[in-house]
Design a protein around this motif. Structure first.
Motif, mmCIF file in Angstrom:
data_model
loop_
_atom_site.group_PDB
_atom_site.id
_atom_site.type_symbol
_atom_site.label_atom_id
_atom_site.label_comp_id
_atom_site.label_asym_id
_atom_site.label_seq_id
_atom_site.Cartn_x
_atom_site.Cartn_y
_atom_site.Cartn_z
ATOM 1 N N ILE A 1 0.847 -1.194 0.000
ATOM 2 C CA ILE A 1 0.000 0.000 0.000
ATOM 3 C C ILE A 1 0.881 1.243 0.000
ATOM 4 C CG2 ILE A 1 -1.725 1.339 1.275
ATOM 5 C CD1 ILE A 1 -2.857 -1.252 2.341
ATOM 6 N N LYS A 2 0.608 2.162 -0.907
ATOM 7 C CA LYS A 2 1.382 3.398 -1.000
ATOM 8 C C LYS A 2 0.733 4.471 -0.119
ATOM 9 C CE LYS A 2 3.605 1.424 -4.462
ATOM 10 N NZ LYS A 2 4.962 0.889 -4.299
ATOM 11 N N VAL A 3 1.574 5.278 0.495
ATOM 12 C CA VAL A 3 1.088 6.364 1.351
ATOM 13 C C VAL A 3 1.584 7.702 0.821
ATOM 14 C CG1 VAL A 3 1.098 7.384 3.658
ATOM 15 C CG2 VAL A 3 1.039 4.887 3.395
ATOM 16 N N ILE A 4 0.647 8.635 0.639
ATOM 17 C CA ILE A 4 0.980 10.015 0.298
ATOM 18 C C ILE A 4 0.553 10.891 1.467
ATOM 19 C CG2 ILE A 4 0.580 11.966 -1.245
ATOM 20 C CD1 ILE A 4 -0.072 9.973 -3.465
ATOM 21 N N ILE A 5 1.498 11.599 2.062
ATOM 22 C CA ILE A 5 1.168 12.548 3.109
ATOM 23 C C ILE A 5 0.619 13.811 2.450
ATOM 24 C CG2 ILE A 5 2.055 13.964 4.997
ATOM 25 C CD1 ILE A 5 2.074 11.003 5.651
ATOM 26 N N LEU A 6 -0.560 14.221 2.865
ATOM 27 C CA LEU A 6 -1.200 15.426 2.333
ATOM 28 C C LEU A 6 -1.524 16.325 3.521
ATOM 29 C CD1 LEU A 6 -2.308 16.867 -0.187
ATOM 30 C CD2 LEU A 6 -4.486 15.701 0.201
ATOM 31 N N THR A 7 -0.745 17.385 3.687
ATOM 32 C CA THR A 7 -0.807 18.144 4.922
ATOM 33 C C THR A 7 -0.574 19.624 4.683
ATOM 34 O OG1 THR A 7 0.174 18.319 7.149
ATOM 35 C CG2 THR A 7 1.653 17.752 5.341
ATOM 36 N N THR A 8 -0.817 20.422 5.713
ATOM 37 C CA THR A 8 -0.512 21.856 5.640
ATOM 38 C C THR A 8 0.873 22.149 6.194
ATOM 39 O OG1 THR A 8 -1.542 22.197 7.803
ATOM 40 C CG2 THR A 8 -2.926 22.533 5.869
ATOM 41 N N GLY B 1 5.067 9.842 -0.949
ATOM 42 C CA GLY B 1 4.822 11.210 -1.372
ATOM 43 C C GLY B 1 4.594 12.117 -0.187
ATOM 44 N N TYR B 2 4.877 13.398 -0.389
ATOM 45 C CA TYR B 2 4.636 14.391 0.651
ATOM 46 C C TYR B 2 4.178 15.660 -0.056
ATOM 47 C CZ TYR B 2 5.222 16.665 5.200
ATOM 48 O OH TYR B 2 4.988 17.302 6.389
ATOM 49 N N LEU B 3 2.894 15.960 0.061
ATOM 50 C CA LEU B 3 2.301 17.105 -0.624
ATOM 51 C C LEU B 3 1.667 18.070 0.366
ATOM 52 C CD1 LEU B 3 0.408 15.272 -3.525
ATOM 53 C CD2 LEU B 3 2.682 16.295 -3.615
ATOM 54 N N LEU B 4 1.675 19.340 0.010
ATOM 55 C CA LEU B 4 0.971 20.338 0.797
ATOM 56 C C LEU B 4 -0.440 20.493 0.242
ATOM 57 C CD1 LEU B 4 3.804 23.006 1.222
ATOM 58 C CD2 LEU B 4 3.195 21.095 2.719
ATOM 59 N N LYS B 5 -1.378 20.835 1.110
ATOM 60 C CA LYS B 5 -2.781 20.846 0.718
ATOM 61 C C LYS B 5 -3.128 21.925 -0.303
ATOM 62 C CE LYS B 5 -4.654 18.535 4.785
ATOM 63 N NZ LYS B 5 -5.383 18.652 6.064
ATOM 64 N N GLY B 6 -2.208 22.819 -0.579
ATOM 65 C CA GLY B 6 -2.467 23.845 -1.580
ATOM 66 C C GLY B 6 -2.286 23.381 -3.018
ATOM 67 N N VAL B 7 -1.943 22.103 -3.232
ATOM 68 C CA VAL B 7 -1.741 21.623 -4.607
ATOM 69 C C VAL B 7 -3.050 21.655 -5.380
ATOM 70 C CG1 VAL B 7 0.195 20.160 -4.005
ATOM 71 C CG2 VAL B 7 -2.110 19.198 -3.977
ATOM 72 N N SER B 8 -2.946 21.799 -6.682
ATOM 73 C CA SER B 8 -4.135 21.787 -7.540
ATOM 74 C C SER B 8 -4.647 20.366 -7.705
ATOM 75 C CB SER B 8 -3.791 22.364 -8.915
ATOM 76 O OG SER B 8 -2.912 21.489 -9.615
#
Length: 226
Positions: A76-83, A100-107
């Motif tokens: 299972i892949k995990v992408i962190i989506l956070t502020t 992955g590590y993404l900020l919640k402002g992504v489109s």
């Protein structure tokens, strides 16, 4: 169809992400949950391919949950989506196996691309924090989080494989590696998959840490910096 589990303690955000993902016919949101404990319960009922995981959640936060998920369900892949772009959060997420590590402002398009990339075995780091990644890999390499491989397993690597390892150690994505080495993304994916299998490593994060630990990233394999 890519099955996705959304974990966030704010109901409005969970609902919004679900609406965004449901608009893409490639994705199916199997459940939305409010904390890490609910993530583990939801996985038992229906195994997702990817988890979009917030960091700060009650009962069990996203980084600890990532550790549990990757230890029991490594596929299972995990992408962190956070502020939060705090170094400690990024460090923990990568250390425990997040892809992955993404900020919640992504489109929405950036989110779609990240999910597809991670699903295919790549990694996706938000551009705003990508410059921190190599420093974090170095920090991880210098800590007690050691990655050990059998030296004999590295003897048959081709020059191209070593070049790919160097770029992974520098924190580059598959797309960036492909452009730098004049290869297709598919070829890069195949190289990384073969390298991980050869070394017995879990994911590209472990490969990156090993590359930094052993000094591979400072070796010259004929790749010139831009």
């Amino acid at each position: 169809m890519i099955k996705i589990l959304v974990a966030d303690d704010q109901e409005l955000i969970r609902s919004s992400i679900k609406i965004i993902l449901d608009a893409n016919p490639r994705f199916q949101v199997t459940a939305t949950v409010a904390n890490g404990e609910e993530v583990l319960d939801a996985i038992e009922k229906e195994r997702p391919d990817i988890i979009l995981m917030d960091v700060r959640m009650p009962k069990m936060d996203g980084t600890v949950c990532t550790k549990y998920v990757k230890s029991k369900y490594p596929e299972i892949k995990v992408i962190i989506l956070t502020t939060f772009d705090d170094d400690n959060f990024i460090f923990s997420a990568l250390k425990y196996g997040a892809s992955g590590y993404l900020l919640k402002g992504v489109s929405s398009e950036q989110l779609y691309h990240a999910i597809e990339t991670v699903y295919q075995g790549g990694a996706m780091i938000n551009p705003n924090i990508a410059e921190k990644v190599f420093k974090l890999f170095s920090k991880m390499a210098q800590s007690n989080y050691a990655i050990n491989v059998d030296a004999q397993d590295t003897e048959d690597f081709s020059e191209n494989e070593w070049r790919v390892i160097v770029q992974v150690g520098l924190g580059l994505s598959n797309k960036e590696i492909a452009a730098k080495l004049f290869l297709s993304e598919g070829t890069v994916r195949n190289y990384i998959s073969a390298i991980l299998n050869q070394l017995g490593l879990r994911d590209r994060t472990q490969l990156a840490i090993w590359a930094v630990q052993t000094g591979v990233t400072s070796r010259d394999f004929g790749v010139k910096d831009d």
